[in-house]
Design an enzyme around this catalytic site. Structure first.
Site, PDB file in Angstrom:
ATOM      1  CG  ASN A  12      37.671  31.484  40.989  1.00  0.00           C
ATOM      2  OD1 ASN A  12      36.424  31.352  41.462  1.00  0.00           O
ATOM      3  ND2 ASN A  12      38.735  31.444  41.807  1.00  0.00           N
ATOM      4  CD1 TRP A  13      32.787  33.842  37.058  1.00  0.00           C
ATOM      5  CD2 TRP A  13      30.504  33.797  37.491  1.00  0.00           C
ATOM      6  NE1 TRP A  13      32.055  33.706  36.108  1.00  0.00           N
ATOM      7  CE2 TRP A  13      30.525  33.714  36.209  1.00  0.00           C
ATOM      8  CE3 TRP A  13      29.428  33.943  38.043  1.00  0.00           C
ATOM      9  CZ2 TRP A  13      29.565  33.485  35.219  1.00  0.00           C
ATOM     10  CZ3 TRP A  13      28.177  33.654  37.394  1.00  0.00           C
ATOM     11  CH2 TRP A  13      28.363  33.509  35.965  1.00  0.00           C
ATOM     12  CE  LYS A  14      39.613  34.881  42.350  1.00  0.00           C
ATOM     13  NZ  LYS A  14      40.908  35.486  42.840  1.00  0.00           N
ATOM     14  CG  HIS A 101      41.666  29.961  44.625  1.00  0.00           C
ATOM     15  ND1 HIS A 101      41.988  30.742  45.301  1.00  0.00           N
ATOM     16  CD2 HIS A 101      41.626  30.254  43.296  1.00  0.00           C
ATOM     17  CE1 HIS A 101      42.318  32.012  44.397  1.00  0.00           C
ATOM     18  NE2 HIS A 101      42.046  31.497  43.148  1.00  0.00           N
ATOM     19  CD  GLU A 103      41.102  34.301  46.242  1.00  0.00           C
ATOM     20  OE1 GLU A 103      39.885  34.107  46.015  1.00  0.00           O
ATOM     21  OE2 GLU A 103      41.749  35.297  45.281  1.00  0.00           O
ATOM     22  CD  GLU A 172      44.857  30.377  40.118  1.00  0.00           C
ATOM     23  OE1 GLU A 172      44.288  30.976  39.269  1.00  0.00           O
ATOM     24  OE2 GLU A 172      44.338  30.337  41.343  1.00  0.00           O
ATOM     25  N   GLY A 178      45.190  38.578  41.188  1.00  0.00           N
ATOM     26  CA  GLY A 178      44.188  39.814  41.416  1.00  0.00           C
ATOM     27  C   GLY A 178      44.855  41.089  41.575  1.00  0.00           C
ATOM     28  CB  SER A 217      47.087  39.204  36.463  1.00  0.00           C
ATOM     29  OG  SER A 217      46.832  39.488  37.905  1.00  0.00           O
ATOM     30  N   GLY A 238      40.404  35.002  36.976  1.00  0.00           N
ATOM     31  CA  GLY A 238      39.674  35.604  38.191  1.00  0.00           C
ATOM     32  C   GLY A 238      38.615  36.951  37.713  1.00  0.00           C
ATOM     33  N   GLY A 239      39.405  38.015  37.876  1.00  0.00           N
ATOM     34  CA  GLY A 239      39.011  39.179  37.591  1.00  0.00           C
ATOM     35  C   GLY A 239      38.375  39.352  36.135  1.00  0.00           C
TER      36      GLY A 239
HETATM   37  P1  PGA Z   1      42.985  36.960  38.687  1.00  0.00           P
HETATM   38  O1  PGA Z   1      42.564  35.542  39.742  1.00  0.00           O
HETATM   39  O2  PGA Z   1      42.624  36.359  37.612  1.00  0.00           O
HETATM   40  O3  PGA Z   1      41.879  37.889  39.107  1.00  0.00           O
HETATM   41  O4  PGA Z   1      44.331  37.062  39.081  1.00  0.00           O
HETATM   42  C1  PGA Z   1      42.974  34.385  39.388  1.00  0.00           C
HETATM   43  C2  PGA Z   1      42.280  33.397  40.471  1.00  0.00           C
HETATM   44  O5  PGA Z   1      42.436  33.505  41.611  1.00  0.00           O
HETATM   45  O6  PGA Z   1      41.840  32.163  40.123  1.00  0.00           O
END
Ligand code: PGA
Length: 258
Positions: A12-14, A101, A103, A172, A178, A217, A238-239
């Site tokens: 997930n590149w956000k 998600h 967010e 999650e 993150g 993470s 994500g990251g």
């Molecule tokens: P993260 O994000 O790997 O940076 O913790 C995961 C996500 O939000 O899907």
């Protein structure tokens, strides 16, 4: 990871890699995925580059890397400024869509009801949903993890039972996203097993076929432990999905447990 379910690693590149950087990353991932498909790899770029990423991947490694949008409108078309419908995402080259998600739930007011409607719209149009659920730190500390996860899950579980196995679920824990604070393998497996058990009540077939991903993470070093759990069928990253080396480190870990 159970051998019955093909592992799925989704990046997930956000709101990152939305220009040439995204195209370059997609090309690099495609090159690494040309060889085998024991692990299903999906990337979720920002909407700005969905079409170009899809073309890049189709040229470099046709069918080897799936494309996901990060959101969709539950509506088919109309006066919804800024929104994209399922058919528009299919047109842009997506096969997948991330829904609900944390967010989007926390920053953009998404609710269990909107997640249900979006999941239904995606499946109806032929998009594969990755539906996200998970508790906050306050909810975990209050001993409410399963209550929250079950409420979020129950909102859409009968919807995904219309096509058992088409949708994936991403567990999650919001407190692990993150910030490098990964859930322990035991904490993650415990919730994954509870989710699978809850799905059995909807239908045993749904419970058996649904891939439940872990997110929060995930890195190359913690991936092997997480992915070796019986009810963890992959990861939503994500990251660590923003750079070729860190992302492929996780895909390699999945290949080793597949
Ligand atoms: P993260 O994000 O790997 O940076 O913790 C995961 C996500 O939000 O899907």
């Amino acid at each position: 990871m159970s051998k019955a379910r093909r592992p799925l690693i989704a990046g997930n590149w956000k709101m990152n890699n939305g220009g040439q950087d995204g195209i370059d990353l997609a090309r690099a991932i495609a090159a690494e995925c040309r060889g085998g498909n024991a692990v299903e790899v999906v990337v979720a770029p920002p909407a700005s580059v969905l079409h170009r990423v899809s073309e890049t991947i189709e040229k470099a490694a046709p069918g080897r890397v799936g494309i996901a949008a990060q959101n969709l409108s539950p509506e088919p078309n109309g006066a919804f400024t800024g929104e994209l419908s399922a058919s528009m995402l299919l047109d842009a080259g997506c096969q997948w869509v991330i829904i609900g998600h944390s967010e989007r739930r926390q920053l953009f007011g998404e609710t269990d009801e909107s997640v249900r409607a979006k999941t239904a719209a995606a499946l109806k149009a032929g998009l594969l949903p990755i539906v996200c659920i998970g508790e906050t730190l306050a909810e975990r500390d209050a001993g409410r993890t399963l209550e929250v996860v079950y409420r979020q899950l129950d909102a859409f579980s009968s919807v995904i039972n219309s096509k058992p196995g088409a949708a994936a679920i991403a567990y999650e824990p919001v407190w692990a996203i993150g910030n490098g604070k990964v859930a322990t393998t035991e904490q993650a497996q415990e919730v994954h097993a509870a989710i699978r058990q809850r799905l059995t009540a909807v239908s045993p077939e749904l419970s058996q076929k649904t891939r439940i991903l872990y997110g929060g993470s995930v890195k190359a070093d913690n991936a092997p432990g997480l992915l070796s759990q019986p009810d963890i069928a992959g990861a939503l990253v994500g990251g660590a999905s923003l750079k070729i080396d860190t992302f492929m480190g996780i895909v390699s870990a999945a290949r080793q447990t597949a």
